[in-house]
Motif scaffolding. Structure first.
Motif, PDB file in Angstrom:
ATOM      1  N   VAL A  49       4.211   1.502   2.297  1.00 15.58           N
ATOM      2  CA  VAL A  49       5.374   2.190   1.738  1.00 15.58           C
ATOM      3  C   VAL A  49       5.162   3.696   1.884  1.00 15.58           C
ATOM      4  O   VAL A  49       4.218   4.249   1.298  1.00 15.58           O
ATOM      5  CB  VAL A  49       5.591   1.820   0.257  1.00 15.58           C
ATOM      6  CG1 VAL A  49       6.778   2.580  -0.311  1.00 15.58           C
ATOM      7  CG2 VAL A  49       5.801   0.325   0.110  1.00 15.58           C
ATOM      8  N   LEU A  50       6.004   4.340   2.660  1.00 15.25           N
ATOM      9  CA  LEU A  50       5.995   5.801   2.768  1.00 15.25           C
ATOM     10  C   LEU A  50       6.882   6.328   1.653  1.00 15.25           C
ATOM     11  O   LEU A  50       8.111   6.372   1.783  1.00 15.25           O
ATOM     12  CB  LEU A  50       6.489   6.247   4.148  1.00 15.25           C
ATOM     13  CG  LEU A  50       5.663   5.753   5.344  1.00 15.25           C
ATOM     14  CD1 LEU A  50       6.304   6.195   6.656  1.00 15.25           C
ATOM     15  CD2 LEU A  50       4.231   6.269   5.275  1.00 15.25           C
ATOM     16  N   VAL A 100      -1.827   9.886   5.736  1.00 11.84           N
ATOM     17  CA  VAL A 100      -3.077   9.560   6.418  1.00 11.84           C
ATOM     18  C   VAL A 100      -4.259   9.599   5.445  1.00 11.84           C
ATOM     19  O   VAL A 100      -5.255   8.904   5.638  1.00 11.84           O
ATOM     20  CB  VAL A 100      -3.287  10.523   7.606  1.00 11.84           C
ATOM     21  CG1 VAL A 100      -3.587  11.926   7.117  1.00 11.84           C
ATOM     22  CG2 VAL A 100      -4.387  10.035   8.530  1.00 11.84           C
ATOM     23  N   ILE A 101      -4.145  10.382   4.381  1.00 13.26           N
ATOM     24  CA  ILE A 101      -5.202  10.438   3.367  1.00 13.26           C
ATOM     25  C   ILE A 101      -5.168   9.180   2.506  1.00 13.26           C
ATOM     26  O   ILE A 101      -6.210   8.661   2.090  1.00 13.26           O
ATOM     27  CB  ILE A 101      -5.038  11.693   2.494  1.00 13.26           C
ATOM     28  CG1 ILE A 101      -5.167  12.960   3.344  1.00 13.26           C
ATOM     29  CG2 ILE A 101      -6.057  11.717   1.368  1.00 13.26           C
ATOM     30  CD1 ILE A 101      -4.949  14.231   2.558  1.00 13.26           C
ATOM     31  N   ASN A 102      -3.970   8.674   2.231  1.00 17.79           N
ATOM     32  CA  ASN A 102      -3.802   7.564   1.290  1.00 17.79           C
ATOM     33  C   ASN A 102      -3.947   6.185   1.927  1.00 17.79           C
ATOM     34  O   ASN A 102      -3.905   5.184   1.214  1.00 17.79           O
ATOM     35  CB  ASN A 102      -2.411   7.647   0.634  1.00 17.79           C
ATOM     36  CG  ASN A 102      -2.139   8.980  -0.021  1.00 17.79           C
ATOM     37  OD1 ASN A 102      -1.030   9.488   0.036  1.00 17.79           O
ATOM     38  ND2 ASN A 102      -3.158   9.574  -0.636  1.00 17.79           N
ATOM     39  N   PHE A 103      -4.101   6.114   3.247  1.00 18.60           N
ATOM     40  CA  PHE A 103      -4.170   4.827   3.941  1.00 18.60           C
ATOM     41  C   PHE A 103      -5.609   4.569   4.359  1.00 18.60           C
ATOM     42  O   PHE A 103      -6.153   5.264   5.215  1.00 18.60           O
ATOM     43  CB  PHE A 103      -3.253   4.829   5.163  1.00 18.60           C
ATOM     44  CG  PHE A 103      -3.135   3.485   5.842  1.00 18.60           C
ATOM     45  CD1 PHE A 103      -2.082   2.644   5.541  1.00 18.60           C
ATOM     46  CD2 PHE A 103      -4.071   3.059   6.773  1.00 18.60           C
ATOM     47  CE1 PHE A 103      -1.951   1.402   6.160  1.00 18.60           C
ATOM     48  CE2 PHE A 103      -3.963   1.827   7.397  1.00 18.60           C
ATOM     49  CZ  PHE A 103      -2.899   0.994   7.082  1.00 18.60           C
ATOM     50  N   SER A 104      -6.221   3.555   3.752  1.00 15.80           N
ATOM     51  CA  SER A 104      -7.604   3.211   4.078  1.00 15.80           C
ATOM     52  C   SER A 104      -7.607   2.082   5.109  1.00 15.80           C
ATOM     53  O   SER A 104      -7.170   0.961   4.808  1.00 15.80           O
ATOM     54  CB  SER A 104      -8.358   2.774   2.822  1.00 15.80           C
ATOM     55  OG  SER A 104      -9.641   2.309   3.152  1.00 15.80           O
ATOM     56  N   PRO A 105      -8.116   2.328   6.328  1.00 15.82           N
ATOM     57  CA  PRO A 105      -8.146   1.254   7.339  1.00 15.82           C
ATOM     58  C   PRO A 105      -8.986   0.049   6.911  1.00 15.82           C
ATOM     59  O   PRO A 105      -8.669  -1.084   7.294  1.00 15.82           O
ATOM     60  CB  PRO A 105      -8.759   1.957   8.557  1.00 15.82           C
ATOM     61  CG  PRO A 105      -8.502   3.402   8.355  1.00 15.82           C
ATOM     62  CD  PRO A 105      -8.579   3.611   6.883  1.00 15.82           C
ATOM     63  N   LEU A 165       0.871  -1.174   0.000  1.00 23.23           N
ATOM     64  CA  LEU A 165       0.000   0.000   0.000  1.00 23.23           C
ATOM     65  C   LEU A 165       0.908   1.225   0.000  1.00 23.23           C
ATOM     66  O   LEU A 165       1.591   1.517   0.981  1.00 23.23           O
ATOM     67  CB  LEU A 165      -0.909  -0.003   1.226  1.00 23.23           C
ATOM     68  CG  LEU A 165      -1.860   1.178   1.365  1.00 23.23           C
ATOM     69  CD1 LEU A 165      -2.709   1.347   0.109  1.00 23.23           C
ATOM     70  CD2 LEU A 165      -2.750   1.017   2.578  1.00 23.23           C
ATOM     71  N   ILE A 166       0.934   1.924  -1.116  1.00 25.95           N
ATOM     72  CA  ILE A 166       1.885   3.019  -1.321  1.00 25.95           C
ATOM     73  C   ILE A 166       1.207   4.343  -0.993  1.00 25.95           C
ATOM     74  O   ILE A 166       0.100   4.627  -1.461  1.00 25.95           O
ATOM     75  CB  ILE A 166       2.405   3.011  -2.772  1.00 25.95           C
ATOM     76  CG1 ILE A 166       3.027   1.644  -3.074  1.00 25.95           C
ATOM     77  CG2 ILE A 166       3.415   4.115  -3.009  1.00 25.95           C
ATOM     78  CD1 ILE A 166       3.261   1.392  -4.532  1.00 25.95           C
ATOM     79  N   THR A 167       1.880   5.158  -0.176  1.00 28.66           N
ATOM     80  CA  THR A 167       1.354   6.448   0.233  1.00 28.66           C
ATOM     81  C   THR A 167       2.398   7.529  -0.008  1.00 28.66           C
ATOM     82  O   THR A 167       3.599   7.250  -0.102  1.00 28.66           O
ATOM     83  CB  THR A 167       0.958   6.448   1.725  1.00 28.66           C
ATOM     84  OG1 THR A 167       2.140   6.231   2.518  1.00 28.66           O
ATOM     85  CG2 THR A 167      -0.062   5.359   2.024  1.00 28.66           C
ATOM     86  N   ASP A 168       1.932   8.755  -0.089  1.00 32.10           N
ATOM     87  CA  ASP A 168       2.803   9.925  -0.218  1.00 32.10           C
ATOM     88  C   ASP A 168       3.113  10.431   1.184  1.00 32.10           C
ATOM     89  O   ASP A 168       2.206  10.692   1.973  1.00 32.10           O
ATOM     90  CB  ASP A 168       2.098  11.006  -1.041  1.00 32.10           C
ATOM     91  CG  ASP A 168       3.028  12.145  -1.434  1.00 32.10           C
ATOM     92  OD1 ASP A 168       3.914  12.502  -0.635  1.00 32.10           O
ATOM     93  OD2 ASP A 168       2.849  12.698  -2.545  1.00 32.10           O
ATOM     94  N   VAL A 223      -0.753  -1.220  -4.735  1.00 33.21           N
ATOM     95  CA  VAL A 223      -2.029  -0.507  -4.761  1.00 33.21           C
ATOM     96  C   VAL A 223      -1.857   0.826  -4.048  1.00 33.21           C
ATOM     97  O   VAL A 223      -0.924   1.026  -3.274  1.00 33.21           O
ATOM     98  CB  VAL A 223      -3.161  -1.330  -4.101  1.00 33.21           C
ATOM     99  CG1 VAL A 223      -3.336  -2.664  -4.791  1.00 33.21           C
ATOM    100  CG2 VAL A 223      -2.872  -1.551  -2.618  1.00 33.21           C
ATOM    101  N   GLY A 224      -2.785   1.724  -4.296  1.00 28.37           N
ATOM    102  CA  GLY A 224      -2.727   3.037  -3.654  1.00 28.37           C
ATOM    103  C   GLY A 224      -3.539   4.056  -4.411  1.00 28.37           C
ATOM    104  O   GLY A 224      -4.132   3.775  -5.458  1.00 28.37           O
TER     105      GLY A 224
END
Length: 616
Positions: free
Chosen positions: A224-225, A202-207, A194-197, A365-366
């Motif tokens: 992945v930060l 916190v916006i890109n991570f769906s619990p 799960l790739i995030t910016d 994904v992301g």
């Protein structure tokens, strides 16, 4: 002879559209469904195909229209099948926000407002879920399965819109075809990335995605930060510990495809372009390999991946000529690319066998524009995936064999429903900038959190002589930037504020105007995070990659393009949506980043990176 009736351009356009529909075999008044397997041709339809039920009728805006390249009557791949679908905003709402942007005086928001808790925007246990594939069996026909999926998707949308008003919701994906891509990727993956910016993880991570993967699918998830070169090391460490504390089963890895060099924070007007590609200097592949080794526990032979990372690290330290020879030799061992077609998306049982045939499948994904394709290029060490700053550039999932035992799977970007502010979503890059109807509100949101006027050295449009005006609205900022850059309308030669607003949003997307969110309590614990041992490790890692990047680019030709204060540019900026693919020259991350807050000390000239000038 009777007088001819007027025939407007709009009528002519409709006539041509009807003619194309007839050639495709569609009857008058019948439009094909974008969620059907036959594809989407309904450019002139304002209603989404997922809202055909009587109880739900949504206005949906389809984004990123692609031209049809096939001949009339010819059947083939539809480029608009996976277009981004968002809820359409009314013209009245757009005009209302535009008026507010022209009148509302901007006031700096407190620093604590940049702290955002994931519970505030995703509301665990609520209907803010993502659509899941309904149960099926082999006795069902293809049409029955598709009808069941579309019905479940309509029920999913009805549940969300019956609980929340559209104004409360964020932008989120309304195209069922794109969600089907996610289902397939999750089913075929052994490990999910799960790739995030890092600017707004916190916006890109769906619990709900985390819970589905770890609890229902019983698979491992690696967070992945990405783009950690755009945030200070202390903030990176704070986000890492925040996610491990809230989601104990997640593995966190830091990554960036473009390690940055020493930068002057005042150089927000400069843009550096490098002749050679820098994929081999990506920071984080070794950490990702270590996480996969921990998860697989020796069940998959990953030695070939480790050897590849060592080869890439060695080639990055070679002179330019030797490195080019190495790349030519590596072409023989090219990565195998598999473009997944409709056949791969047919109904099939999810693969419950992990590491089938001794191959580790890693699904990426992301959200759009978080750097999924760039991450895959960084892992491979060269460009194998087309990348773009335009959200929705990746249209369908593809697989790539990194080594004979490691397979990567790239999924199109998906926006999950949440309660986050839509302007913050625009700044995070999920909406194509060139298609934003009201960019001024997002500019105002950004200007209330970082001093755009100071960073861009803007002069208030109403200032006379040497007078300085301290009261700015979003429209004033756009008008001042248009004046500075020389953006004028074609006919009346007025300041083109729309183009200027888009230009500012592109600076934000590139990281030259950088807004970083923070985990709860970061402001009060900032000194603690700066003294944390992992902060020093990340700083040392950034310095090491910086020195490697300097060594590998010693003989590279670099050029800097500077935007002059008068608006006359050496190379005039092309004001499209920055969606050109990296073909001949790949632009590195721009050299100037404006992120300092009022009263914050400026970084020293000998600072190893730009991190100290970022918020937090």
């Amino acid at each position: 002879m009777p007088r001819k009736r007027p025939f407007s351009a709009k009528q002519k356009k409709k006539q041509l559209q009807d003619k194309r529909d007839r050639k495709r075999g569609l009857h008058d008044g019948v439009r094909s469904s974008s969620n059907s397997r036959s594809g989407s041709h309904d450019r002139h339809d304002d209603h989404t195909d997922t809202s055909d039920s009587e109880s739900l009728s949504l206005q949906v805006r389809r984004i990123n229209q692609q031209p049809q390249v096939r001949k009339p009557g010819e059947r083939g791949y539809d480029p608009n099948r996976y277009r981004i679908h968002f809820e359409r905003e009314s013209r009245e709402e757009v005009e209302r926000r535009k008026k507010v942007a022209q009148e509302k005086i901007l006031e700096p928001v407190p620093e604590a407002s940049l702290e955002l808790d994931i519970e505030d925007i995703y509301k665990s246990g609520s209907v803010l879920d993502f659509p899941k594939r309904p149960p099926w069996n082999y006795q069902m026909t293809k049409e029955q399965l598709l009808a069941r999926e579309e019905k479940c998707f309509r029920d999913y949308l009805e549940g969300i819109y019956s609980t929340y008003q559209p104004s409360q919701l964020s932008y989120f994906e309304h195209n069922l075809e794109t969600w089907r891509q996610l289902w397939r990727v999750l089913e075929m993956s052994d490990i999910v990335l799960l790739i995030t910016d890092i600017r707004h993880p916190v916006i890109n991570f769906s619990p709900v995605l985390y819970n589905f993967v770890t609890k229902e699918m019983k698979k491992h998830l690696i967070l992945v930060l990405n783009k950690i070169d755009l945030a200070p090391p202390a903030l990176v460490v704070a986000w890492k510990h925040y996610f491990t504390a809230c989601f104990p089963e997640v593995h966190v890895v830091c990554f960036t495809s473009y390690p940055q060099h020493d930068q002057d924070p005042s150089a927000v007007f400069k843009k550096r372009r490098k002749r050679r590609k820098a994929w081999s200097t990506a920071m984080g592949p070794a950490q990702l390999l270590s996480a996969c080794e921990t998860i697989t526990a020796g069940k998959v032979d990953l030695s070939s991946w480790k050897e590849k990372i060592e080869r890439d690290a060695a080639s990055a330290c070679l002179p330019a000529e030797d490195s080019d020879e190495e790349e030519e030799e590596d072409e023989g061992a090219a990565v195998v690319v598999e473009h997944q077609t409709d056949v791969a998306m047919e109904a099939g049982a999810p693969c419950e066998e992990l590491y089938k045939d001794g191959v580790l499948t890693v699904g990426c994904v992301g959200f759009p524009n978080v750097g999924k394709s760039s991450l895959m290029n960084g892992l491979v060490g060269r460009k194998v995936v087309s990348v773009s700053r335009t959200p929705g550039h990746t249209k369908y999932f593809q697989t790539y064999f990194l080594t004979p035992t490691v397979r990567l799977c790239d999924c199109p970007g998906l926006i999950f429903p949440s309660l986050v502010d839509r302007q913050l979503q625009i700044l995070s890059g999920i909406y194509p900038i060139s298609q934003i109807q009201d960019p001024y509100t997002a500019v105002g949101y950004l200007a209330a959190r970082i001093p755009i006027q100071t960073l861009l050295k803007l002069r208030h449009p109403d200032a006379e002589g040497n007078q300085l005006k301290t009261q700015w609205c979003a429209w004033d900022i756009c008008e001042a930037w248009a004046e500075k850059r020389g953006y004028k309308t074609a006919k009346a030669a007025r300041n083109d504020v729309y183009r200027a607003a888009n230009s500012i949003l592109r600076l934000a997307a590139d990281g030259r105007l950088c807004l970083c969110l923070r985990p709860p309590g970061y402001s009060t614990q900032k000194a603690t995070w700066e003294q944390h041992p992992e902060t020093a490790e990340i700083s040392a890692l950034q310095k090491a990659h910086h020195s490697n990047g300097q060594h590998s680019s010693g003989e590279e030709e670099e050029e800097e393009e500077e935007i002059s204060s008068s608006g006359e540019e050496e190379d005039e900026e092309k004001d499209r949506d920055a969606d050109e693919e990296e073909e001949e020259e790949d632009p590195a991350v721009p050299s100037g980043v404006g992120t300092s807050t009022p009263g914050q000390p400026q970084p020293r000239k000998d600072s190893p990176s730009l991190m100290s000038c970022l918020p937090g």
